[in-house]
Enzyme design. Sequence first.
Site, PDB file in Angstrom:
ATOM      1  N   ASP A 198       0.779   6.063  -6.122  1.00  7.37           N
ATOM      2  CA  ASP A 198       0.204   5.949  -4.709  1.00  7.37           C
ATOM      3  C   ASP A 198       0.730   7.103  -4.164  1.00  7.37           C
ATOM      4  O   ASP A 198       1.389   8.260  -4.759  1.00  7.37           O
ATOM      5  CB  ASP A 198       1.343   4.873  -4.325  1.00  7.37           C
ATOM      6  CG  ASP A 198       0.470   4.402  -2.673  1.00  7.37           C
ATOM      7  OD1 ASP A 198      -0.381   4.754  -2.597  1.00  7.37           O
ATOM      8  OD2 ASP A 198       1.210   3.215  -2.456  1.00  7.37           O
ATOM      9  N   HIS A 339      -9.233  -1.850  -3.190  1.00  3.18           N
ATOM     10  CA  HIS A 339      -8.308  -1.316  -2.184  1.00  3.18           C
ATOM     11  C   HIS A 339      -8.769   0.060  -1.347  1.00  3.18           C
ATOM     12  O   HIS A 339      -8.816   0.356  -0.202  1.00  3.18           O
ATOM     13  CB  HIS A 339      -6.929  -1.387  -2.666  1.00  3.18           C
ATOM     14  CG  HIS A 339      -5.879  -0.981  -1.612  1.00  3.18           C
ATOM     15  ND1 HIS A 339      -5.890  -1.701  -0.391  1.00  3.18           N
ATOM     16  CD2 HIS A 339      -4.937  -0.062  -1.699  1.00  3.18           C
ATOM     17  CE1 HIS A 339      -4.902  -1.067   0.515  1.00  3.18           C
ATOM     18  NE2 HIS A 339      -4.318  -0.047  -0.744  1.00  3.18           N
TER      19      HIS A 339
END
Length: 489
Positions: A198, A339
């Site tokens: 991330d 996403h």
Amino acid sequence: MSTATPSPIDPQNIQGDILSGLPKKTETYIFFQISDDVSAFRSQLTHLVPLVTSTAQVLKDRDAIANHKQSKKPGLVEISGLNIAFSQSGLTKMGLTDDVQDAGFKAGMLADAQALGDAGTTANSKFDPNWVPAFKNPVHGVIFLSGDCHATVSKRVRQVEQIFKVGAHDATIHEVLRIVGDVRPDKESGHEHFGFLDGISNPSVQGFDSAPPPGAPAQVQPGVILLGRDGDSVPVGSRPSWTLDGSFLAFRYLFQLVPEFNEFLEKNPVQLPGLTPKEGSEFLGARLVGRWKSGAPLDLAPLKDDPALGADSQRNNSFNYTADSTDFTSQTRCPFAAHVRKTNPRNDLKQAFGADVAKNRIIRRGVQFGPELTELEKKEKKTQNGRGLLFVSYQSTLANGFQFLQKSWANQETFLGRAGVTKPGLDPIIGQSNTDPTLREMVGSDPDHPTNQLKFPQEWVVPRGGEYFFSPSIPALRDTIAEAVHIAA
Ligand code: HEM
């Protein structure tokens, strides 16, 4: 209020988490209410201001970390950071009632919970989200402290407690919740709890960041993130002058149901010739996120993970969903609902409708919380310990940033719809519906059968609270919010 264009960005003035990100292995969030002795609180705040970490300090800290790594010395450099932000109820409590011109901020996140799609119950037409109690009462502010280890952060926490006399009868802050977040250990460092790298894609800000690598999204104007600068949706000079160089901070307390997510991947592998069931499950995970666990984007590595690409910051964000330039209705490489495509469609909207998404970019910070999976959780495929993401995003207008991404993109089954695929479905990671969470579904998870629907039996990210805060500039903290006059008296 001044209508002059502000001078160039001065990193001394901006809190360090916004543009550069406080370096951290661990971070403690202290959510607090201000006591009724507001003037004592404001005068004590003058002692906190010198401890607030500026962007200039973060840049120095990052250099020190880079030098330390290069010298191959053992251990980590001792570094700590501290930032502070206030909610509308906190500003109001302090008597700062100027209109900062952001409807979402003024109303607070609790009033927005239902519209965000959070689960809850309704009684007497009042929605009550399934949040932890702390966020159902006013939270006036948050102080967050970062560092290389718990001991470093604890020292800083003690300083804060002394300043506001925490524990004494005349304490000026009442702590309503403390949450400790930790970067995951060893090779999972930098990866969120589902296992994906991330913090790769954040907008590059004009006047602060160097130019992004070729092929990556273009720079955004500073006002997309900082209030009062070019690109702010509220015209420069229209907000109170003390809001210049501040940013709205959206905080979300997001729990992740990791064993349940893993079980879903295991049970629904993408079936392509040559893929083992395990590879098919990994592929499904990548199709839901839009990146492989290594960080490699599907738009550049559509069929097979490419860990070298994932780790290469010069290449891992260099895509705009234009690889299928002959057919932008195709989701062969990356599903529209994935996403990262939902939350930053890059060139998709430009190609389809001529729309630019620059105003909808957010800077994400935040950190993981909770332990690693236990053997029992893995065996029983059931979450026993709370874990997830302390989500933080910065933007100058919540209705263009976090609120827009969650409500108008992630939660909308039609978003990015176009001829051939009118309903791409919800964002499988964060898309939510509080009318019926079991109706979530998407198309495009299987590249060979792009119209096949994939139904999700449950949500794997569960919001348990949050608030909209304003992270003021350091001069605003010093000259407007803290009351130096009381110290002098
Ligand atoms: C527990 C919840 C979440 C998880 C596990 C998660 C995970 C991830 C991962 C793995 C990435 C790819 C890494 C990167 O591009 O930096 C990512 C990117 C991103 N996420 Fe999330 N995320 C979560 C919540 C959210 C929320 C609540 C939002 C906003 C409403 C959001 C917005 C974004 C954005 C804007 C990107 C970058 C997209 C791009 O520029 O390509 N995420 N997220």
